[in-house]
Design an enzyme around this catalytic site. Structure first.
Site, PDB file in Angstrom:
ATOM      1  N   CYS A 178       0.828  -1.212   0.000  1.00 33.15           N
ATOM      2  CA  CYS A 178       0.000   0.000   0.000  1.00 33.15           C
ATOM      3  C   CYS A 178       0.857   1.254   0.000  1.00 33.15           C
ATOM      4  O   CYS A 178       1.061   1.878  -1.020  1.00 33.15           O
ATOM      5  CB  CYS A 178      -0.935  -0.009   1.207  1.00 33.15           C
ATOM      6  SG  CYS A 178      -2.233  -1.247   1.119  1.00 33.15           S
ATOM      7  N   GLU A 191       3.693   1.496   2.660  1.00 35.45           N
ATOM      8  CA  GLU A 191       4.870   1.271   3.482  1.00 35.45           C
ATOM      9  C   GLU A 191       6.095   1.046   2.591  1.00 35.45           C
ATOM     10  O   GLU A 191       5.991   0.498   1.502  1.00 35.45           O
ATOM     11  CB  GLU A 191       4.668   0.081   4.418  1.00 35.45           C
ATOM     12  CG  GLU A 191       4.376  -1.234   3.743  1.00 35.45           C
ATOM     13  CD  GLU A 191       3.050  -1.301   3.031  1.00 35.45           C
ATOM     14  OE1 GLU A 191       2.965  -2.022   2.028  1.00 35.45           O
ATOM     15  OE2 GLU A 191       2.113  -0.609   3.463  1.00 35.45           O
TER      16      GLU A 191
END
Length: 807
Positions: free
Chosen positions: A450, A452
């Site tokens: 996503c 990170e």
């Protein structure tokens, strides 16, 4: 050429063509999007049979490697009629494996998965009976999930069940990792040589772990053999099909597939096609070995493929259209891999088929120069033309990235598919440097699932689950009691009616926050060690530096860097709730604490006047108002202070902060009562670091200025969702304006931003007549999903997001 695509004046007004670049791709795409997800018990049966025969005979690493070999040797091989890139995790497209050694689904689970309305996984009655007969009796009590829940302390379990946090690894292996460029220079035989050299250097006299390291290394070597065998079996299948094929063109294609699979993955790829097939075999190996949270990622795929593309073009071995066709085949392969089904709380907080493969496009090279190349532009065309759920994709815009590439990406974004998202390498490189990476490793890193970030091919950066920060305030306001369930879930920090100042309230919130974080980390350590001990990832360890050199597994401190993230959710909601209490209770003294507590505990029943006063006269985050933004900065910095740098039990490993929500902001809202910012009970909390729904009233420029006040270098990722009306992005002039907004946010230190380009009229029509909007993709939080695959509360949450009609 891409220049033509890039100069379209009004993409949003054009009637969409049938997706796909040619008949082959259109056929493969249609098969992929129309085929329902099915649950395959093939892997579970192979594994169960193997463990029944061999449990206790070998070391755990060797058991895992032998089990992987058994699966690669016995799984059914599938090659579709028109495929050029081959390999499926299951026995057909969209067939999803279960992993009973981690989570043993019950008969009831399988029946629910087979019949539920959303995220359904079809499974036959015969397979359910076989699973009940062969799999469930053996793995019940032996699975990782059973092991974990038999040992966790009661206070952790009650906090978990109340929604104060989630835990990824209670039913899935740690994941969220990316590959670097090593597999394009080495084949599995080369890795085996490295492993033998590492075994030869073991010191059996002075190193008490030498024998354990040898077992790990030999298991890693066997895992290489397993993937080589999987490639060989695909070659054998292609040769067998060629003998039966009547179409001479397809015969030649099958012969070529066999040649490719005879070479990779045993050897390093020699050309563009072999490079893609090499990665795909490696990808399948990682997601077949264990169901990591979440799927494996190729990292900077465009940069890895560019040398092969350029050489093949120069030598006349490949055309641009042929390269694009191969990339389309790859994209469809990823789309054929739905996420393995989840159960329990995890199913509530993450309901999607998306397995979070994220293709990083653009960015910078290891020397800091611009990483954009012709393959980058081809990938943008593939994203736009295919319009499918997976893979996720992101463009990486640094100060050295040309505007031409940024504007080309915006031309795709404005189609309204939710792809691609945008990242700022100039900031996330600093994030990685701050957390101890070398400059080269940081530059070669980027985003996984996503938002990170980590050092590709060299780091295990594990996501442990989400922290419900607004819920922690809710528990604080009720002195350690969860007002939704009535259970004691926190520590007693005092009756807030007796707090004489806002600082006293915040001090109580901080103490509660510290307690919950400590509770989560304590159990994280236990779960982490359970994976290191019982479920080594022997293949993933092969392709991650420095596991071979150390003789240690990926889950046991083998990688060069070992990071554990806690994802903190609801910054907008917690900020606005605190701002409301500070403003109306302590500063204006227009509302007593007793009335505020009564209102939120009764969902503002009979107190709509109070709720409207809160909604209209409270400084809210996202409006460039320091009264609210200073609170957000304080909460963010305190989360950082309580999490960052804490040891995670691995050599040099640390915990770090991450501001991610995926769909968990909806689950967290469901388990909460009303909030002091006027949010009603059960409604979603804010996602990532985005403002609360409808709270940002001063436009997107104010939003990015508010978020720019957070020192995002402290985090391992922040998420910002923005929504624009489609008409706002008509014409090249408005494309340039959005490009300037993105550049401005990144100059302010922004890590990430993503866009929904869709109006409420379209969303409401899609909800009313879903059959007419089958392909409507929307950006959720860190990923895109089909709007009509979302649960109703998540649909409403997206509708409730602020519609921006101006820059």
């Amino acid at each position: 050429m891409f220049e033509e695509f890039n100069t379209i004046n009004d993409v949003t007004d054009q009637k969409p063509a049938r997706p796909g670049m040619n008949d082959r791709i259109r056929a493969l795409r249609e098969e992929s999007v129309s085929t329902p997800a099915t649950l395959s018990i093939e892997r579970a049966l192979i594994e169960t049979s193997f463990y029944k025969l061999n449990e206790g005979k070998y070391s755990i690493p060797m058991m895992r490697a032998m089990n992987f070999m058994e699966i690669c040797e016995k799984k059914q091989i599938y090659i579709g009629e028109q495929e050029l890139i081959v390999g499926e995790r299951g026995e057909k497209p969209k067939a999803v494996y279960t992993f009973p050694e981690l989570t043993c689904h019950s008969e009831e689970d399988l029946n629910v998965l087979n019949t539920r309305e959303k995220q359904r996984y079809l499974i036959s009655d015969e397979d359910i009976e076989a699973y009940q007969r062969e799999v469930i009796p053996y793995w019940t009590g032996r699975s990782q999930r059973d092991r974990i829940f038999s040992r966790v302390p009661g206070e952790w379990k009650v906090a978990y069940e109340s929604g104060l946090f989630t835990e990824f690894m209670e039913q899935r292996a740690p994941g969220h990792t990316c590959l670097d460029g090593k597999i394009y220079k080495k084949g599995m035989l080369d890795f085996k040589k490295e492993i033998e050299e590492s075994i030869g250097k073991l010191d059996y006299f002075n190193d008490p772990e030498a024998t354990d390291k040898e077992e790990q290394l030999r298991a890693m070597s066997l895992s290489c053999d397993a993937l080589i065998r999987l490639g060989e079996r695909h070659a054998e299948k292609a040769e067998e099909m060629a003998k039966q094929e009547k179409n001479p063109e397809r015969v030649q294609e099958l012969i070529r597939i066999a040649e490719v699979c005879r070479w990779v993955p045993a050897h390093a790829p020699r050309n563009f096609r072999e490079a893609i097939q090499m990665y795909w075999f490696v990808h399948l190996a990682v997601i077949t070995e264990l169901n990591g949270w979440d799927s494996f990622n190729p990292g900077h795929f465009d940069q890895h493929l560019a040398p092969f593309y350029e050489a093949d073009i120069k030598n006349g071995l490949l055309t641009r259209e042929e390269a694009k066709e191969l990339l389309c085949c790859f994209w469809i392969k990823v789309n054929n891999q739905p996420a393995p089904p989840k159960v329990g709380i995890t199913a509530n907080e993450s309901g999607t088929y998306n397995d979070f493969t994220n293709i990083n496009i653009g960015g910078v090279r290891a020397d800091g120069s611009d990483g954009v190349n012709e393959v980058s532009y081809i990938m943008l065309e593939v994203i736009e033309e295919l319009h499918i759920l997976q893979p996720g994709n992101s463009v990486h815009i640094s100060s050295v990235t040309p505007n031409r590439f940024l504007h080309a990406a915006i031309n795709v974004i404005r189609k309204g598919h939710g792809y691609p998202s945008l990242f700022n390498p100039d900031v996330y490189i600093q994030e990685m440097l701050r957390s101890g990476k070398s400059l080269q490793d940081a530059r070669e890193g980027g985003c996984s699932g996503c938002i990170e970030v980590g050092a590709f091919g060299k780091e295990a950066y594990l996501l442990t689950g989400y922290l419900n920060v607004p819920k922690i305030l809710e528990v604080t306001l009720f002195n350690g009691i969860d007002p939704v369930t009535g259970r004691k879930v926190g520590i007693e920090t005092g009756d807030p009616r007796h707090f004489t100042s806002y600082d006293k309230l915040y001090e109580a919130f901080y103490r509660q926050l510290e307690y919950i974080i400590n509770l989560k980390i304590k159990v994280n350590h236990y779960i982490d060690r359970m994976y290191a001990r019982y479920f080594p990832a022997t293949f993933l360890s092969v392709i991650t530096d420095d596991c071979i050199k150390k003789g240690r597994d990926y889950y046991n401190g083998g990688p060069r860097y070992n990071t554990t993230y806690i994802q903190c959710t609801g910054l907008g909601t917690i900020t606005d709730a605190l701002s409301s209490i500070k403003t109306h209770v302590y500063e204006n003294k227009s509302v007593s604490m007793d009335l505020m507590l009564h209102a939120i505990s009764d969902n503002f029943k009979g107190e709509e006047v109070l709720r409207q006063r809160i909604l209209n006269y409270t400084p809210f985050f996202g409006n460039d108002d320091n009264k609210a933004d200073d609170i957000a900065v304080r909460v963010y910095n305190d989360l950082f202070a309580l999490i960052d740098g804490r040891p995670n039990g691995k050599e040099g490993g640390k915990y770090h902060l991450n501001m991610l929500s995926t769909t968990c902001h909806n689950y967290f809202g469901n388990v909460m009562g009303a909030s002091a910012n006027g949010r009603l009970a059960g409604k979603a909390i804010s996602d990532g670091t985005s403002p609360s729904h409808g709270a940002d009233t001063q436009g997107p420029t104010a939003v990015i200025r508010s978020l720019g006040k957070l020192d995002q270098v402290k985090s391992g990722g922040t998420l910002l969702n923005l929504r624009f009306l489609p008409g706002l992005l008509r014409g090249d002039e408005n494309v340039a304006k959005l490009g300037s907004l993105i550049r401005s946010y990144f100059a302010l230190g922004g890590h990430h931003v993503q866009f929904n380009i869709v109006d409420n009229a379209t969303l409401l029509a899609a909800r009313k007549n879903p059959e007419d909007y089958r392909d409507l993709l929307v950006r959720v939080a860190g990923y895109s999903d089909y709007f009509n695959d979302l649960h109703e509360n998540l649909k409403q949450e997206i509708i409730d997001r602020t519609e921006n009609s101006a820059f």
